[in-house]
Design a protein around this motif. Sequence first.
Motif, PDB file in Angstrom:
ATOM      1  N   TRP A  53       0.928  -1.097   0.043  1.00 44.99           N
ATOM      2  CA  TRP A  53       0.079  -0.159  -0.139  1.00 44.99           C
ATOM      3  C   TRP A  53       0.964   1.111   0.183  1.00 44.99           C
ATOM      4  O   TRP A  53       1.780   1.306   0.781  1.00 44.99           O
ATOM      5  CB  TRP A  53      -0.910   0.026   1.222  1.00 44.99           C
ATOM      6  CG  TRP A  53      -1.711   1.384   1.501  1.00 44.99           C
ATOM      7  CD1 TRP A  53      -1.449   2.114   2.598  1.00 44.99           C
ATOM      8  CD2 TRP A  53      -2.723   1.799   0.692  1.00 44.99           C
ATOM      9  NE1 TRP A  53      -2.227   3.224   2.379  1.00 44.99           N
ATOM     10  CE2 TRP A  53      -3.194   3.166   1.058  1.00 44.99           C
ATOM     11  CE3 TRP A  53      -3.365   1.230  -0.537  1.00 44.99           C
ATOM     12  CZ2 TRP A  53      -4.087   3.928   0.561  1.00 44.99           C
ATOM     13  CZ3 TRP A  53      -4.345   2.117  -1.062  1.00 44.99           C
ATOM     14  CH2 TRP A  53      -4.888   3.277  -0.343  1.00 44.99           C
ATOM     15  N   TRP A  54       0.758   2.092  -0.866  1.00 43.15           N
ATOM     16  CA  TRP A  54       1.591   3.333  -1.102  1.00 43.15           C
ATOM     17  C   TRP A  54       1.007   4.482  -0.677  1.00 43.15           C
ATOM     18  O   TRP A  54       1.129   5.907  -0.958  1.00 43.15           O
ATOM     19  CB  TRP A  54       1.882   3.740  -2.498  1.00 43.15           C
ATOM     20  CG  TRP A  54       2.808   2.223  -2.816  1.00 43.15           C
ATOM     21  CD1 TRP A  54       2.284   1.149  -3.546  1.00 43.15           C
ATOM     22  CD2 TRP A  54       4.208   1.993  -2.584  1.00 43.15           C
ATOM     23  NE1 TRP A  54       3.414   0.305  -3.716  1.00 43.15           N
ATOM     24  CE2 TRP A  54       4.625   0.943  -3.214  1.00 43.15           C
ATOM     25  CE3 TRP A  54       5.305   3.033  -2.107  1.00 43.15           C
ATOM     26  CZ2 TRP A  54       5.909   0.326  -3.213  1.00 43.15           C
ATOM     27  CZ3 TRP A  54       6.433   2.471  -2.286  1.00 43.15           C
ATOM     28  CH2 TRP A  54       6.619   1.052  -2.467  1.00 43.15           C
ATOM     29  N   GLY A  55      -0.089   4.538   0.139  1.00 47.98           N
ATOM     30  CA  GLY A  55      -0.835   5.614   0.579  1.00 47.98           C
ATOM     31  C   GLY A  55      -1.785   6.362  -0.209  1.00 47.98           C
ATOM     32  O   GLY A  55      -2.500   7.247   0.140  1.00 47.98           O
TER      33      GLY A  55
ATOM     34  N   LEU B  89      -0.286   9.008  -6.913  1.00 44.30           N
ATOM     35  CA  LEU B  89      -0.254  10.088  -5.883  1.00 44.30           C
ATOM     36  C   LEU B  89       0.331   9.553  -4.749  1.00 44.30           C
ATOM     37  O   LEU B  89       0.236  10.513  -3.618  1.00 44.30           O
ATOM     38  CB  LEU B  89      -1.516  10.738  -5.885  1.00 44.30           C
ATOM     39  CG  LEU B  89      -2.335  11.295  -7.150  1.00 44.30           C
ATOM     40  CD1 LEU B  89      -3.367  11.395  -6.942  1.00 44.30           C
ATOM     41  CD2 LEU B  89      -1.191  12.348  -7.926  1.00 44.30           C
ATOM     42  N   GLY B  90       0.685   8.250  -4.261  1.00 37.85           N
ATOM     43  CA  GLY B  90       1.054   7.998  -3.050  1.00 37.85           C
ATOM     44  C   GLY B  90       2.534   8.314  -2.604  1.00 37.85           C
ATOM     45  O   GLY B  90       3.178   9.103  -3.349  1.00 37.85           O
ATOM     46  N   SER B  91       3.026   7.606  -1.532  1.00 37.23           N
ATOM     47  CA  SER B  91       4.363   7.740  -1.157  1.00 37.23           C
ATOM     48  C   SER B  91       5.377   7.817  -2.468  1.00 37.23           C
ATOM     49  O   SER B  91       5.149   6.599  -3.221  1.00 37.23           O
ATOM     50  CB  SER B  91       4.926   6.855  -0.095  1.00 37.23           C
ATOM     51  OG  SER B  91       3.986   7.108   0.912  1.00 37.23           O
ATOM     52  N   ASN B  92       6.513   8.319  -2.348  1.00 43.95           N
ATOM     53  CA  ASN B  92       7.487   8.212  -3.375  1.00 43.95           C
ATOM     54  C   ASN B  92       8.171   7.025  -3.588  1.00 43.95           C
ATOM     55  O   ASN B  92       8.540   6.455  -2.380  1.00 43.95           O
ATOM     56  CB  ASN B  92       8.290   9.561  -3.506  1.00 43.95           C
ATOM     57  CG  ASN B  92       7.795  10.759  -3.786  1.00 43.95           C
ATOM     58  OD1 ASN B  92       6.692  10.758  -4.440  1.00 43.95           O
ATOM     59  ND2 ASN B  92       8.457  11.974  -3.341  1.00 43.95           N
ATOM     60  N   VAL B  93       8.342   6.551  -4.597  1.00 45.76           N
ATOM     61  CA  VAL B  93       9.321   5.176  -4.804  1.00 45.76           C
ATOM     62  C   VAL B  93      10.388   5.880  -5.739  1.00 45.76           C
ATOM     63  O   VAL B  93      10.245   6.568  -6.600  1.00 45.76           O
ATOM     64  CB  VAL B  93       8.453   4.079  -5.463  1.00 45.76           C
ATOM     65  CG1 VAL B  93       7.959   4.390  -6.498  1.00 45.76           C
ATOM     66  CG2 VAL B  93       9.253   2.630  -5.107  1.00 45.76           C
TER      67      VAL B  93
END
Length: 184
Positions: free
Chosen positions: A19-21, A33-37
């Motif tokens: 889950w990336w937020g 649009l989630g946490s940066n990778v």
Amino acid sequence: AVSILSTLTSYTLNAENNWWGDCTGPGGAGSGLGSNVSANVDFTPWLGVCITNKINVTCAFETDNITLSANLTSSAGVNSVWIAYTINGIDHNKTATKTSGDIYSAVIPSTQLAGGQNVTWNVFANDIFGNNFSNGLKTFYVRNRTSLIVNPLSPDGLSGWYVTEPLFTLIKDGAGGDAYYRWD
């Protein structure tokens, strides 16, 4: 000693099924649009179900079935979708079905509706890993049917005909708006 990283020419970090937020996936090297990778991270598929384009019910009548719908997308896959709604303090759940593309819908039958009430509803979904997702509540008002008063009430002539011209009065829903009728 030789560093393992100094001997690698390329590498990919497996970060799948996270889950990336945000249901659109990670940002940064990702397009979401989630946490940066960062680069060299395999993040597909990610967890999450995006629920968008929930229908705005603007003119609901107590005599009509009401179809509620929304678009659902998921990188990992949508497992099940249901629509929860509350009418007059009573909670209901309906399984939503995929109608076309990524649109899921469910129908509230007119037998559950009563005029003059607000219906609050939301869409829920779970992904193939069993994680549940939803978004904000929506509300719509159910209009009373337009009432018809005929004066005199019963025909005053032979064979069900009026001799005296009757007066028809239409009484619209108390919330305002238009009076709706059909003349045959």
